[in-house]
Write an enzyme that holds these catalytic residues in place. Structure first.
Site, PDB file in Angstrom:
ATOM      1  N   SER A  26     -24.424  28.259  -6.151  1.00 31.22           N
ATOM      2  CA  SER A  26     -25.691  28.941  -6.586  1.00 31.22           C
ATOM      3  C   SER A  26     -25.246  29.997  -7.891  1.00 31.22           C
ATOM      4  O   SER A  26     -26.275  30.114  -8.614  1.00 31.22           O
ATOM      5  CB  SER A  26     -26.325  29.942  -5.508  1.00 31.22           C
ATOM      6  N   ASP A 172     -29.368  41.571  -4.185  1.00 34.56           N
ATOM      7  CA  ASP A 172     -28.416  41.000  -2.897  1.00 34.56           C
ATOM      8  C   ASP A 172     -26.988  41.374  -3.001  1.00 34.56           C
ATOM      9  O   ASP A 172     -26.091  41.411  -2.275  1.00 34.56           O
ATOM     10  CB  ASP A 172     -28.570  39.352  -2.719  1.00 34.56           C
ATOM     11  N   HIS A 175     -25.283  37.746  -6.605  1.00 35.27           N
ATOM     12  CA  HIS A 175     -25.626  36.919  -7.433  1.00 35.27           C
ATOM     13  C   HIS A 175     -25.756  37.529  -8.639  1.00 35.27           C
ATOM     14  O   HIS A 175     -26.619  38.790  -8.799  1.00 35.27           O
ATOM     15  CB  HIS A 175     -26.760  35.950  -6.998  1.00 35.27           C
TER      16      HIS A 175
END
Length: 203
Positions: A26, A172, A175
Site C-alpha cells: 500500500s 491511521d 500511511h
C-alpha cells in the site's frame, strides 16, 4: 534557463522513456491518496522535472506481504521493464511474520529480478520497536544483508523522516499523506537516479 537546457540536452531527442516499475504494498499503491499523489506518480513527476525521460508504473497492491509479492512478481514484471523499485515487508513486520520467512521471500524476489538482468533498488523497512529487541534486530538486518548479496541500489528505510511524524501521515498513523510521499520522493531521488544510471548502462 541554462540549467534546464543542459538537463534537456542530456536526454536525446525522441529517446524511448525508461520504464521503471514500483513494486510493493500500500505504500506504493497509494492507500488513501488520489492517483496523482501516490509514490509512483510523484516520483515520475520529480524525475521528469530533473530531466529524466521515464515512466513509473504503479505495481503496488495494498495488503501485500513479501509472500504475496513473491507470488506475483513473475507476472507483474513486464518485458519492457528497465528497472524495479521493491518496497515490501511493512506488512510482514506489522503481522509479526517470522523474519526468516520475510528474508526467504525477499531473496527470491531479488533473485528473480537479477535473473532477468533488471537493475533493482531495494527499499528497507524497520520493524515496529514494540515487537521486542530480538525481532527488531533480526527483521531490520534483512535489508542490508540482501542488498549486499544481490548488489542492489539500497535505501535503508523507505519511511525515513516520515514515520512517526503526524503531519506527514494519514489519520491511521501508518500511511503517508501526499506531503509525506513528497518527502520520501525528495529524499530517495538520488538513489533512484543511480538506479536509472544502471538501467542506461552508465554505472
Amino acid at each position: 534557463l541554462g540549467a534546464t537546457l543542459v538537463l534537456l540536452a542530456a536526454v536525446p531527442a525522441g529517446a524511448e522513456p525508461l520504464r521503471l516499475l514500483a513494486f510493493g504494498d500500500s505504500l506504493v499503491h497509494g492507500y488513501g491518496l488520489p492517483a496523482g499523489e501516490t509514490f509512483p506518480a510523484q516520483l515520475e513527476a520529480a524525475l521528469r522535472e530533473a530531466g529524466h525521460e521515464v515512466r513509473v508504473t504503479n505495481a503496488g497492491s495494498s495488503g501485500d506481504t513479501t509472500e504475496t509479492g513473491r507470488s506475483r512478481v513473475d507476472w507483474v514484471v513486464r518485458p519492457r521493464t528497465d528497472a524495479v523499485i521493491v518496497v515490501l515487508g511493512a506488512n510482514d513486520a506489522l503481522r509479526g511474520i517470522e523474519p526468516d520467512v520475510t528474508r526467504h521471500n525477499l531473496n527470491d524476489i531479488l533473485a528473480t529480478l537479477k535473473d532477468r538482468n533488471l537493475p533493482t533498488l531495494l527499499a528497507g523497512m524497520k520493524a515496529p520497536r514494540n515487537m521486542g529487541q530480538s525481532y527488531v534486530e533480526r527483521f531490520d538486518a534483512i535489508y542490508p544483508e540482501l542488498a549486499a548479496k544481490h548488489g542492489t541500489v539500497f535505501d535503508p528505510f523507505f519511511l525515513k523522516g516520515v514515520a512517526g511524524q503526524s503531519r506527514l501521515n494519514q489519520d491511521d498513523g501508518i500511511h503517508p499523506n501526499a506531503e509525506g510521499v513528497g518527502v520520501i520522493v525528495e529524499r530517495m531521488l538520488p538513489k533512484v537516479e543511480k538506479l536509472l544510471a544502471r538501467a542506461r548502462g552508465e554505472e
